[in-house]
Design an enzyme around this catalytic site. Structure first.
Site, PDB file in Angstrom:
ATOM      1  N   ALA A  65       0.886  -1.176  -0.137  1.00 11.95           N
ATOM      2  CA  ALA A  65      -0.093  -0.008   0.072  1.00 11.95           C
ATOM      3  C   ALA A  65       0.852   1.137   0.092  1.00 11.95           C
ATOM      4  CB  ALA A  65      -0.757   0.084   1.302  1.00 11.95           C
ATOM      5  N   GLY A 109       0.854  -4.862   0.646  1.00 13.79           N
ATOM      6  CA  GLY A 109      -0.467  -5.057  -0.299  1.00 13.79           C
ATOM      7  C   GLY A 109      -0.115  -5.668  -1.592  1.00 13.79           C
ATOM      8  N   GLU A 112      -0.472  -9.395  -0.869  1.00 12.54           N
ATOM      9  CA  GLU A 112      -1.725  -9.665  -0.651  1.00 12.54           C
ATOM     10  C   GLU A 112      -2.698  -9.665  -2.022  1.00 12.54           C
ATOM     11  OE1 GLU A 112      -2.177  -6.436   2.134  1.00 12.54           O
ATOM     12  OE2 GLU A 112      -2.484  -7.765   3.785  1.00 12.54           O
ATOM     13  N   GLU A 132       4.363  -4.954   6.992  1.00 10.83           N
ATOM     14  CA  GLU A 132       3.625  -3.914   8.087  1.00 10.83           C
ATOM     15  C   GLU A 132       3.870  -3.645   9.395  1.00 10.83           C
ATOM     16  OE1 GLU A 132       2.284  -6.301   5.916  1.00 10.83           O
ATOM     17  OE2 GLU A 132       1.064  -5.426   4.766  1.00 10.83           O
TER      18      GLU A 132
HETATM   19  N1  CAA Z   1       4.707   3.178  -0.406  1.00 15.74           N
HETATM   20  C1  CAA Z   1       5.096   4.338  -1.001  1.00 15.74           C
HETATM   21  N2  CAA Z   1       6.164   4.611  -1.633  1.00 15.74           N
HETATM   22  C2  CAA Z   1       7.065   3.510  -1.720  1.00 15.74           C
HETATM   23  C3  CAA Z   1       6.622   2.337  -1.269  1.00 15.74           C
HETATM   24  C4  CAA Z   1       5.329   1.980  -0.667  1.00 15.74           C
HETATM   25  N3  CAA Z   1       4.906   0.796  -0.005  1.00 15.74           N
HETATM   26  N4  CAA Z   1       7.755   1.328  -1.390  1.00 15.74           N
HETATM   27  C5  CAA Z   1       8.671   2.033  -2.157  1.00 15.74           C
HETATM   28  N5  CAA Z   1       8.062   3.366  -2.199  1.00 15.74           N
HETATM   29  C6  CAA Z   1       9.009   4.301  -2.946  1.00 15.74           C
HETATM   30  C7  CAA Z   1      10.174   4.826  -1.980  1.00 15.74           C
HETATM   31  O1  CAA Z   1       9.620   5.868  -1.161  1.00 15.74           O
HETATM   32  C8  CAA Z   1      11.160   5.525  -3.229  1.00 15.74           C
HETATM   33  O2  CAA Z   1      10.447   6.617  -3.276  1.00 15.74           O
HETATM   34  P1  CAA Z   1      11.561   8.234  -3.366  1.00 15.74           P
HETATM   35  O3  CAA Z   1      12.449   7.678  -4.624  1.00 15.74           O
HETATM   36  O4  CAA Z   1      10.629   8.972  -3.830  1.00 15.74           O
HETATM   37  O5  CAA Z   1      12.228   8.086  -2.226  1.00 15.74           O
HETATM   38  C9  CAA Z   1      10.818   4.522  -4.336  1.00 15.74           C
HETATM   39  O6  CAA Z   1       9.629   4.018  -3.942  1.00 15.74           O
HETATM   40  C10 CAA Z   1      11.966   3.551  -4.478  1.00 15.74           C
HETATM   41  O7  CAA Z   1      12.090   2.604  -3.117  1.00 15.74           O
HETATM   42  P2  CAA Z   1      13.566   2.783  -2.453  1.00 15.74           P
HETATM   43  O8  CAA Z   1      14.302   3.788  -2.669  1.00 15.74           O
HETATM   44  O9  CAA Z   1      13.088   2.322  -0.788  1.00 15.74           O
HETATM   45  O10 CAA Z   1      13.721   1.517  -2.961  1.00 15.74           O
HETATM   46  P3  CAA Z   1      14.888   0.397  -2.534  1.00 15.74           P
HETATM   47  O11 CAA Z   1      15.377  -0.740  -3.673  1.00 15.74           O
HETATM   48  O12 CAA Z   1      15.909   0.948  -1.737  1.00 15.74           O
HETATM   49  O13 CAA Z   1      14.006  -0.555  -1.304  1.00 15.74           O
HETATM   50  C11 CAA Z   1      12.047  -1.762  -0.685  1.00 15.74           C
HETATM   51  C12 CAA Z   1      12.816  -1.313  -2.033  1.00 15.74           C
HETATM   52  C13 CAA Z   1      12.642  -2.821   0.092  1.00 15.74           C
HETATM   53  C14 CAA Z   1      10.899  -2.548  -1.303  1.00 15.74           C
HETATM   54  C15 CAA Z   1      11.606  -0.391  -0.048  1.00 15.74           C
HETATM   55  O14 CAA Z   1      11.224   0.336  -0.997  1.00 15.74           O
HETATM   56  C16 CAA Z   1      10.441  -0.619   1.096  1.00 15.74           C
HETATM   57  O15 CAA Z   1      10.829  -1.293   2.077  1.00 15.74           O
HETATM   58  N6  CAA Z   1       9.188  -0.387   0.597  1.00 15.74           N
HETATM   59  C17 CAA Z   1       8.095  -0.364   1.630  1.00 15.74           C
HETATM   60  C18 CAA Z   1       7.578  -1.922   1.663  1.00 15.74           C
HETATM   61  C19 CAA Z   1       6.533  -2.037   2.913  1.00 15.74           C
HETATM   62  O16 CAA Z   1       6.543  -1.737   3.919  1.00 15.74           O
HETATM   63  N7  CAA Z   1       5.289  -2.424   2.495  1.00 15.74           N
HETATM   64  C20 CAA Z   1       4.058  -2.323   3.205  1.00 15.74           C
HETATM   65  C21 CAA Z   1       3.319  -1.198   3.085  1.00 15.74           C
HETATM   66  S1  CAA Z   1       2.022  -1.165   4.176  1.00 15.74           S
HETATM   67  C22 CAA Z   1       0.571  -2.151   3.383  1.00 15.74           C
HETATM   68  O17 CAA Z   1       0.992  -2.780   2.286  1.00 15.74           O
HETATM   69  C23 CAA Z   1      -0.554  -2.534   4.145  1.00 15.74           C
HETATM   70  C24 CAA Z   1      -1.796  -3.265   3.717  1.00 15.74           C
HETATM   71  O18 CAA Z   1      -1.760  -4.679   4.082  1.00 15.74           O
HETATM   72  C25 CAA Z   1      -2.511  -2.997   2.505  1.00 15.74           C
END
Ligand code: CAA
Length: 258
Positions: A65, A109, A112, A132
């Site tokens: 998400a 998500g 999911e 999460e």
């Molecule tokens: N939401 C918003 N933006 C996101 C994102 C997310 N879930 N995941 C990545 N991005 C964005 C980053 O903020 C970054 O943007 P900027 O360049 O503007 O800073 C861009 O995508 C590239 O990401 P990274 O620089 O972080 O890339 P990386 O290769 O270093 O890392 C990653 C990759 C490990 C996937 C890391 O991006 C990450 O941990 N992302 C979040 C994963 C996460 O926590 N997901 C769960 C979300 S909550 C949810 O999903 C609730 C539910 O059940 C529905």
């Protein structure tokens, strides 16, 4: 129809929905989720489409998400709008088979979303996780429910409680994915499976999907009765007659989709 966060294509009886928000690793913002729902419904209603593929980029199926979109929401906000809303569940209402072709990250998500599809084909680069907990929340679109049914309690608890990721081979061993393929042949392999399904009798495919899905909602005895009745119902189809006649006559069936 013009979309901003996804790309759609129709090829050889297959509808392909590609998540396309590269700047955010396909994070599932509300607009993207809405577009996926619209595209899925359009393909479901299209008689030329017999199977749908949901895929992402090489680096990310979807990184979850959209955290930036939800970070300022209050309890009142999410409760009032019932976030995560039914929009997210549209994939589960599609009657045609939906294949998730997953490369790279399928997190939160994203994982999911993939689990809402009928089966997952994973690139050997795929990584699945429910991180999460590291954000101070829990999965909200099936990570504690569909994942647990898919892989059992121990691995589901491990993934949800630690936020760690698993690789494609581990996901295969756990039964989360149907098949692991080299990353550079993911789209080809997904197309192969989708074309096989699209080339079968569509009413029979629909009946089969409905019957398998029932296994997740009912007791074994009820499910067996449901399956038996649906099995009987296929005998009312011209395609059932054709399928068995073609076998006996050593020829390819000519499906009429009725
Ligand atoms: N939401 C918003 N933006 C996101 C994102 C997310 N879930 N995941 C990545 N991005 C964005 C980053 O903020 C970054 O943007 P900027 O360049 O503007 O800073 C861009 O995508 C590239 O990401 P990274 O620089 O972080 O890339 P990386 O290769 O270093 O890392 C990653 C990759 C490990 C996937 C890391 O991006 C990450 O941990 N992302 C979040 C994963 C996460 O926590 N997901 C769960 C979300 S909550 C949810 O999903 C609730 C539910 O059940 C529905």
């Amino acid at each position: 129809m013009a979309y901003e966060n996804i790309q759609v294509e129709k090829k050889d009886g297959v509808g392909i929905v590609t998540l396309h928000r590269p700047q955010a690793l396909n994070a599932l913002c509300a607009a993207l989720v809405d577009e996926v729902g619209q595209a899925m419904r359009t393909f479901d209603a299209d008689p030329e489409v017999g199977c749908i593929i949901l895929t992402g980029s090489e680096k990310a199926f979807a990184a979850g998400a959209d955290i930036k979109e939800m970070k300022d929401k209050s309890y009142q906000d999410v409760a009032d709008e019932d976030f995560i809303t039914d929009d997210w569940e549209v994939i589960t209402t599609i009657r045609k088979p939906v294949i998730a072709a997953v490369s790279g990250y399928a997190l939160g998500g994203g994982c999911e979303f993939a689990m809402m599809c009928d089966f997952i084909i994973a690139a050997d680069t795929a990584k699945f996780g429910q991180p999460e907990i590291k954000l101070g929340t829990i999965p909200g679109a099936g990570g504690t429910q569909r994942l647990t049914r898919a892989v059992g309690k121990s691995l589901a608890m491990y993934l949800c409680l630690t936020g760690d990721m698993i690789d494609a081979e581990t996901a295969l061993r756990a039964g989360l994915v149907a098949k692991v393929v080299p990353a550079d042949s993911l789209q080809e392999e997904a197309m192969k499976a989708a074309k096989t399904i699209a080339g079968l009798s569509q009413p029979v495919v629909r009946t089969c999907k409905e019957s398998v899905n029932r296994a997740f909602e009912t007791t074994l005895a009820e499910g067996m009765r449901f399956e038996r009745r649906l099995f009987h119902s296929t005998f009312a189809l011209d395609d059932r007659t054709e399928g068995m006649s073609a076998f006996a006559e050593k020829r390819k069936p000519n499906w009429k989709n009725r």
